[in-house]
Design a protein around this motif. Structure first.
Motif, PDB file in Angstrom:
ATOM      1  N   PRO A 177      11.978  -1.269   9.713  1.00 17.72           N
ATOM      2  CA  PRO A 177      12.034  -0.361  10.758  1.00 17.72           C
ATOM      3  C   PRO A 177      11.356  -0.857  11.970  1.00 17.72           C
ATOM      4  O   PRO A 177      10.833  -1.897  12.109  1.00 17.72           O
ATOM      5  CB  PRO A 177      11.330   0.851  10.256  1.00 17.72           C
ATOM      6  N   PRO A 226       7.060  -0.378  11.703  1.00 18.66           N
ATOM      7  CA  PRO A 226       6.663   0.005  10.405  1.00 18.66           C
ATOM      8  C   PRO A 226       4.944   0.383  10.381  1.00 18.66           C
ATOM      9  O   PRO A 226       4.221  -0.341  10.863  1.00 18.66           O
ATOM     10  CB  PRO A 226       6.850  -1.350   9.393  1.00 18.66           C
ATOM     11  N   LEU A 242       7.140  -3.302   0.816  1.00 17.47           N
ATOM     12  CA  LEU A 242       7.682  -2.153   1.349  1.00 17.47           C
ATOM     13  C   LEU A 242       6.764  -2.285   2.674  1.00 17.47           C
ATOM     14  O   LEU A 242       5.696  -2.057   2.867  1.00 17.47           O
ATOM     15  CB  LEU A 242       7.351  -0.997   0.501  1.00 17.47           C
ATOM     16  N   GLY A 296       7.084   0.186   5.594  1.00 14.27           N
ATOM     17  CA  GLY A 296       7.665   1.463   5.913  1.00 14.27           C
ATOM     18  C   GLY A 296       8.927   1.592   4.856  1.00 14.27           C
ATOM     19  O   GLY A 296       8.617   1.364   3.613  1.00 14.27           O
ATOM     20  N   ILE A 297       9.937   1.983   5.490  1.00 16.73           N
ATOM     21  CA  ILE A 297      11.171   1.990   4.685  1.00 16.73           C
ATOM     22  C   ILE A 297      11.983   0.627   4.453  1.00 16.73           C
ATOM     23  O   ILE A 297      13.004   0.476   3.818  1.00 16.73           O
ATOM     24  CB  ILE A 297      12.170   2.870   5.377  1.00 16.73           C
ATOM     25  N   ARG A 348      12.132  -3.018   2.938  1.00 21.42           N
ATOM     26  CA  ARG A 348      11.956  -3.511   1.948  1.00 21.42           C
ATOM     27  C   ARG A 348      12.348  -5.057   1.574  1.00 21.42           C
ATOM     28  O   ARG A 348      13.691  -5.516   2.067  1.00 21.42           O
ATOM     29  CB  ARG A 348      13.020  -2.819   0.899  1.00 21.42           C
TER      30      ARG A 348
END
Length: 405
Positions: free
Chosen positions: A269, A272, A285, A287-288, A290
């Motif tokens: 993102p 993050p 990970l 934040g969202i 990966r």
């Protein structure tokens, strides 16, 4: 300085210190103001532009004066750089082109190469930094630290310590052009007599990278007495160097085999805020975002007890709480940072995989400090601990004046 008997306390009493094998060392850089380094060049140029637009007390505040540096401090030129030596209070020009540095172990960042901004730039390092030079950076001693005792880079290192216990920076060569190895006088001759004429300064560094380990007195380096173990360690050390240099000096950039290479599975993102590791899926990970697969060895890779991936992320995460020029950072996560993260994961994973081979070479007959004394290698002459005189031209002094050499 005489060799120190009992230097490697705790079972390492008769193992040579790195400080004796590579006797010339330099203390870490001390910038004095964190805003002169950054993970990206755009932030540095924006900080400079903001600073030179400011006047009077505002420029003073943004500059962040210390006892060593302020806008009115007269400073000589930084060797190899063409930045101004006029008082910074009068500066109005563009930002000098940032240079790539190694900010602590395994973190490649950027620095504004202006001597007026850096409290202790260590000019002696800049004088010998060229396309032939390699720098060994000793990591400060931390009890129960299972991480590497040193790292090697082709970049100028700042010697920053993750654990707050800085070691020393040791150039491989004392002069530009790959001249005069920074090795104890007589050491190369001793090793060639035992292991063959193919022993070079570079192969000594390769062995040091393989064998160096921590001790309370500093980094110690066991020297093998048997030739087969020496050359096996040199071969392994060359692979360790290739990984740490990341393609510098004509080498290949590190890559994991197909199927094991980390990829972005979900986009990182814009900002993050957290970094976590999922051991079941071997996923990092942000934040969202990966990334996987990320081997556990890369996640757990530590120097001075500090996880390198966590530290790398913290230095790039949100600037919440930062003020002044340091608060000028990218608003969105740059794509380049993701590419750098993927390479760092690769480097740490591959270094972890080589640890068993390093440990397998740890035991065997050794050349002890007594052997080095008998051969006349120890004690090291005081002149070998001082920088060589490398000046073949005048360096510009404060306010454009040239110093007498």
């Amino acid at each position: 300085m005489a060799a120190r008997a009992g230097a490697g306390a705790g079972g390492d009493d008769d193992i040579p210190l790195l400080d004796d094998l590579m006797p010339w060392s330099v203390r870490p850089l001390r910038t004095g103001r964190p805003w002169v380094t950054a993970p990206d060049t755009a932030s540095l140029k924006a900080r400079w532009a903001r600073l030179v637009r400011a006047e009077g007390a505002e420029r003073e505040r943004l500059f962040g004066p210390t006892r060593s540096r302020g806008p009115q401090t007269p400073v000589a030129a930084l060797p190899g750089q063409s930045t101004s030596t006029a008082r910074f209070a009068r500066e109005s020009g563009p930002c000098p082109e940032p240079v790539r540095i190694l900010h602590g172990p395994f973190d490649e960042q950027w620095l504004i190469p202006d001597h007026r901004l850096i409290d202790a730039a260590r000019p002696e390092l800049w004088r010998v930094a060229d396309s032939h030079q390699l720098f060994a950076v000793e990591h400060g001693y931390v009890p129960q630290d299972a991480g590497p005792a040193l790292s090697v880079t082709a970049l100028l290192p700042d010697g920053h310590s993750p654990a707050g216990r800085p070691g020393r920076i040791r150039p491989l060569y004392r002069r530009p052009g790959g001249l005069e190895p920074n090795l104890a006088p007589g050491l190369l001759g001793l090793l060639r007599a035992r292991h063959g004429d193919a022993v070079t300064a570079e192969s000594v560094l390769a062995w040091i990278v393989t064998a160096a380990r921590h001790s309370p007195a500093g980094c110690v380096v066991p020297l093998p007495a048997d030739t087969a173990r020496w050359w096996a360690g040199v071969e392994l050390g060359r692979e360790l160097l290739r990984l740490q240099l990341r393609g510098a000096r004509g080498g290949e950039r590190p890559r994991l085999p197909g199927g094991r290479r980390p990829y972005v599975r979900a986009a990182v993102p814009a900002a993050p805020a957290t970094l976590e590791y999922d051991p079941d899926d071997e996923a990092l990970l942000l934040g969202i975002g990966r990334i996987s697969p990320v081997p556990a060895g890369a996640w757990e890779f530590r120097v001075g007890g500090v996880r390198m991936l966590e530290l790398w992320f913290e230095r790039r995460a949100s600037a919440d709480g930062a003020d002044g020029l340091e608060a000028i950072r990218p608003r969105d996560w740059p794509r380049e940072w993701t590419s750098e993260l993927l390479e760092l994961i690769t480097v740490l994973a591959l270094l972890t995989e080589l640890r068993p081979r390093q440990q397998a070479l740890a035991d065997g007959p050794q050349l002890a400090t007594g052997d080095l004394r008998t051969a006349g290698v120890l004690p090291v002459a005081a002149t070998a601990r001082r920088p060589a005189s490398v000046l073949d031209h005048q360096e510009e002094g404060p306010d454009g004046q040239f110093a007498l050499l």
